[in-house]
Enzyme design. Structure first.
Site, PDB file in Angstrom:
ATOM      1  N   HIS A 185       0.821  -1.217   0.000  1.00 30.48           N
ATOM      2  CA  HIS A 185       0.000   0.000   0.000  1.00 30.48           C
ATOM      3  C   HIS A 185       0.847   1.257   0.000  1.00 30.48           C
ATOM      4  CE1 HIS A 185      -3.537   2.372   0.197  1.00 30.48           C
ATOM      5  NE2 HIS A 185      -4.307   1.462   0.758  1.00 30.48           N
TER       6      HIS A 185
ATOM      7  N   ASP B 115      -8.815  -1.875 -20.832  1.00 32.15           N
ATOM      8  CA  ASP B 115      -8.827  -2.769 -22.001  1.00 32.15           C
ATOM      9  C   ASP B 115      -7.399  -2.945 -22.525  1.00 32.15           C
ATOM     10  OD1 ASP B 115      -9.225  -4.111 -24.385  1.00 32.15           O
ATOM     11  OD2 ASP B 115     -10.307  -2.465 -25.362  1.00 32.15           O
TER      12      ASP B 115
END
Length: 448
Positions: A168, A390
């Site tokens: 993180h 995509d």
């Protein structure tokens, strides 16, 4: 579904930026990052429907992803670097020429259609698709840890999953979104030309506030980090299941109208806040025990005294918390009380003259009203359209935030079909999930 999962590793690669494109670099961490030093890593899995054989996967998908990731790392060098934690000074992310990202390519016999469903599914299945971070190297002078890894898994003639794990401290959802937007754009076009023409490069300058640095660094306890830090790992067996709940735009609008009508002066009545309020009240009903806390992130990039660019690399989030006794969240007015608490606390946080990030003197400052019995946090934000990622074979069919399994948390994304709806991921023990599903569905029938 197969009787037991079989994962076959096809290739283990180390992907690094193109030679001589980055040079040795370091990125100092800030008070926004310190709180995450000892926290579990972030795990996300993107599922893509794709009818492809193993040979096609090896010949086309693997080279394409390795090539595009390498170019992406040229612009996002910290992803291939290491977190360096010193015992006496502020941590940093270092990149040295030759540092790389571990990428595993594998094949799995799990049922792809089961994995991409919304119904309750065994959490353990997803751990086979989630990459681990490499082991930390510990010396007397520092602790050195990898910050990012990838696993791409083939489900022959059904699809692929791309699992990503990051420490993180590397960055928040906005940083991960920018990285993935770059990677997918480069994968589609084969070079970074379109990315450089249409996107903004990461902003690596650091926010500076010595007082906040000092306040937040003491909670990280860097002096004992080497001896105490053991990164957690998700593994089975577990009785937990995960499910996805959809709140469509029409439902969200009805909830907003309901709240606005009954609480006309309440600020911040949004799709996000009413969704949080509804889930908080549902979870409170299955727990019904003592003090309940609900927390969600606030992007601070546009909310600091000196505005921070949207492309700021790293963590730049604060937290808004609301607390209440379970009995106030479980009755007839439970949802309305939750909406009121979330709206009021958010308004208070955003209008605080001391700013959205404050000095913390002690642990008691955070929990002056007592330690909550149940603490629910939100991972992610619907403002970032992760369903648009995509690589060249279409948008994801499903996204799962696996790291909510570590603690009591929910994930939130905009819907894949319609960005105005919300998709919420929940992980609970199987018996609690049964109750939660019933309460969630019955409650919507009452309110809308």
């Amino acid at each position: 579904m197969a009787s037991f999962p079989i994962l076959t590793v096809l290739e283990q690669a180390q992907v690094l930026p193109p030679k001589a494109t980055v040079g040795d670099r370091l990125l100092p961490l800030t008070y926004f990052d310190f709180m995450w030093l000892r926290q579990p890593p972030i795990h996300n899995i993107f599922f893509y429907e794709l009818s492809i054989t193993q040979s096609q996967f090896i010949e086309t998908i693997i080279p394409k992803l390795k090539h595009s990731l390498s170019i992406t790392l040229q612009h996002f060098f910290p992803f291939s670097g290491y977190l360096i934690v010193f015992p006496t000074k502020k941590p940093e992310i270092h990149y040295r020429e030759g540092d790389s990202v571990a990428v595993t390519f594998a094949e799995c016999n799990l049922d792809f259609n089961e994995l991409i469903g919304n119904h309750p599914r065994d959490c353990e299945m997803f751990y086979h698709l989630t990459p681990l971070l490499g082991e930390a190297e510990k010396t007397s002078d520092f602790t050195k840890s990898p910050v990012f890894s990838v696993q791409v898994t083939l489900f022959p003639n059904s699809g692929i999953s791309i699992g990503m794990t990051n420490h993180h401290c590397l960055g928040d959802a906005s940083t991960r979104f920018s990285f993935l937007k770059a990677w997918t754009t480069i994968a589609r076009f084969g070079s970074d030309e379109s990315f450089l023409a249409n996107e903004t490069l990461p902003f690596y300058d650091r926010v500076k506030n010595p007082k906040l640095d000092e306040s937040y660094l003491k909670f990280a306890k860097i002096e004992s980090f080497k001896d105490e830090y053991q990164p957690p790992k998700l593994c089975g067996p577990t009785d937990k299941v995960r499910a996805t709940f959809i709140l469509h735009r029409t439902v969200l609008n009805r909830l907003k109208i309901l709240v606005s009508t009954q609480l006309p002066i309440l600020a911040h009545v949004s799709s996000f806040t009413v969704a949080c309020a509804y889930f908080w009240s549902c979870i409170a009903k299955i727990r019904d025990d003592g003090l309940q806390m609900f927390a969600f992130p606030i992007d601070c990039r546009a909310r600091m005294n000196t505005e921070i660019p949207a492309t700021y690399f790293g963590n730049c989030i604060g937290w808004c918390m609301a607390m209440e006794q379970a009995k106030q969240l479980t009755g007839k007015e439970g949802f309305m009380n939750a909406a009121k608490l979330i709206g009021e606390n958010l308004h208070k946080r955003l209008t605080d003259k001391e700013g959205v990030v404050k000095v913390i003197e002690s642990f008691e400052d955070l929990f002056s009203n007592g330690i909550p019995t149940t603490s629910i946090g939100v991972a992610g934000t619907p403002k970032l359209k992760f369903y648009d990622m995509d690589f060249g074979w279409g948008n994801p069919t499903k996204i799962e935030t696996i790291s909510i399994d570590y603690k009591e948390a929910i994930s939130m994304n905009s819907c894949k079909e319609n960005n105005e709806g919300l998709e919420i991921g929940v992980c609970l023990p199987s018996t609690e999930m049964e109750s939660f599903v019933r309460i969630f569905e019955d409650g919507l029938g009452t309110y809308v």
